[in-house]
Design an enzyme around this catalytic site. Structure first.
Site, PDB file in Angstrom:
ATOM      1  CB  THR A 144      -0.908   0.018   1.237  1.00 43.01           C
ATOM      2  OG1 THR A 144      -1.693  -1.178   1.259  1.00 43.01           O
ATOM      3  CG2 THR A 144      -1.834   1.221   1.227  1.00 43.01           C
ATOM      4  CB  THR A 145       3.771   2.194   2.109  1.00 39.27           C
ATOM      5  OG1 THR A 145       3.035   1.827   3.277  1.00 39.27           O
ATOM      6  CG2 THR A 145       4.582   3.426   2.417  1.00 39.27           C
ATOM      7  CE1 TYR A 186     -16.675   0.773  -4.662  1.00 39.67           C
ATOM      8  CE2 TYR A 186     -17.024  -1.064  -6.175  1.00 39.67           C
ATOM      9  CZ  TYR A 186     -17.365   0.200  -5.722  1.00 39.67           C
ATOM     10  OH  TYR A 186     -18.386   0.889  -6.315  1.00 39.67           O
ATOM     11  NE  ARG A 214      -4.223   1.893   3.555  1.00 39.93           N
ATOM     12  CZ  ARG A 214      -4.039   3.037   2.923  1.00 39.93           C
ATOM     13  NH1 ARG A 214      -4.716   3.289   1.815  1.00 39.93           N
ATOM     14  NH2 ARG A 214      -3.173   3.933   3.368  1.00 39.93           N
ATOM     15  CE  LYS A 265       1.221  -4.450   6.555  1.00 45.02           C
ATOM     16  NZ  LYS A 265       1.505  -3.572   5.378  1.00 45.02           N
ATOM     17  CE1 TYR A 306      -2.177  -4.728   5.360  1.00 45.51           C
ATOM     18  CE2 TYR A 306      -1.731  -4.214   3.060  1.00 45.51           C
ATOM     19  CZ  TYR A 306      -1.889  -3.809   4.370  1.00 45.51           C
ATOM     20  OH  TYR A 306      -1.758  -2.480   4.700  1.00 45.51           O
ATOM     21  CB  ILE A 361       4.988  -5.226   7.078  1.00 44.17           C
ATOM     22  CG1 ILE A 361       5.456  -6.679   6.907  1.00 44.17           C
ATOM     23  CG2 ILE A 361       5.128  -4.468   5.749  1.00 44.17           C
ATOM     24  CD1 ILE A 361       4.658  -7.476   5.871  1.00 44.17           C
TER      25      ILE A 361
END
Length: 294
Positions: free
Chosen positions: A46-47, A109, A140, A164, A135, A206
């Site tokens: 994501t980052t 989504y 999000r 994660k 993850y 992480i």
């Protein structure tokens, strides 16, 4: 999967003003991470603003990263999304050497049921030649990988090796630790809760803030692994407010501004993200001065 124990850093993707990838700064950042002692690196989570990168951009970043690292630390590739068939295709096509695992975010989504989440990861696990890290980041994705689903996946697929966890739910963490196979790893996905999660049994983090403070994050994880929570708590406190500032106007906008202040490129991000505003910039500058005193 000893490669996933300790401090991992989810690398940012530096950009130039025109939105193209700043590979020089990415190379400098990778060298900084390795020199400061991080245990592994995550490329295009994501980052890394992966959602805004074309597939060719992603291939270039993955290839550049492995060529730069040259096997000095383990690498994890981020491949995830909400179109299962497309993610399966991308996992099958992934042929860049030097990576030890794939980090795959839960479908966003669509808001799938738990059975839908299970079937999504089943499809990925059946084609992946690399181990898979689940993850879970409900803030999000809009849906949550429940502990029973994570444990079911871990039991049914030997190449699903870790999760994660960024739900912030300690009951959920506890249930995973209670029920998981012995060799399935719980990894913190939120910098502010790394210490208590590792006290519970997580093997590491992480990290986002690790982009800017890799040595501190690596030492925090090491101290927790050694059971030295008193010293780890000092580092935890030092990083708490700067970590909050990393996210106050969106990730990776905050940490990119911090990196700019530390001499790593500019804080350019791709739309729909925008750089942090003047008030947050000043708060970051003030907090960096405090951290530099430690």
């Amino acid at each position: 999967m000893n490669e996933l124990i300790g401090a991992g850093v989810a690398l940012v993707t530096p950009f130039h003003a025109d939105g193209s990838i700043d590979f020089d700064t990415l190379g400098d950042l990778i060298e900084y991470q390795i020199a400061e002692g991080v245990d592994y690196l995550v490329s295009l989570g994501t980052t890394g603003e992966t959602a805004t990168l074309a597939q060719e951009d992603r291939k270039q970043v993955w290839k550049f990263t492995t060529d730069k690292v040259k096997g000095r630390v383990p690498l994890v590739a981020g491949i995830g999304g909400n179109n299962t068939a497309e993610i399966v295709r991308q996992v099958q096509a992934f042929d860049i050497p030097g990576y030890c695992a794939i980090l795959s975010v839960s479908p966003y989504y669509n808001k799938p049921t738990q059975e839908g989440i299970y079937q999504h990861y089943k499809a990925i696990a059946e084609v992946s030649t690399l181990p898979i890290i689940l993850y879970n980041v409900p803030g999000r994705t809009g849906s949550n990988i429940m502990p029973a689903t994570a444990v079911r996946l871990a039991q049914d697929f030997k190449n699903i090796v870790a999760i994660k966890e960024a739900s912030g739910n300690f009951m959920q963490f506890s249930e995973i630790m209670r029920d998981k196979p012995d060799d399935f790893l719980l990894i913190s996905g939120d910098d502010p809760v790394t210490l208590p999660m590792m006290a519970l049994g997580a093997v590491g983090i992480i990290s986002v803030v690790g982009n800017a403070f890799p040595g501190k994050v690596a030492q925090l994880a090491k101290l927790c692994r050694a059971g030295n929570y008193a010293e780890a708590g000092i580092l935890h406190a030092q990083l708490l407010h700067i970590t909050e500032l990393c996210f106050v106007e969106g990730n990776p906008c905050g940490v990119k501004y911090i990196l700019q202040q530390k001499g790593f490129g500019k804080d350019y991000v791709r739309l729909p993200l925008v750089p942090v505003g003047p008030q947050t910039q000043q708060k970051i500058i003030d907090e960096l001065k405090k951290i530099d005193r430690f």
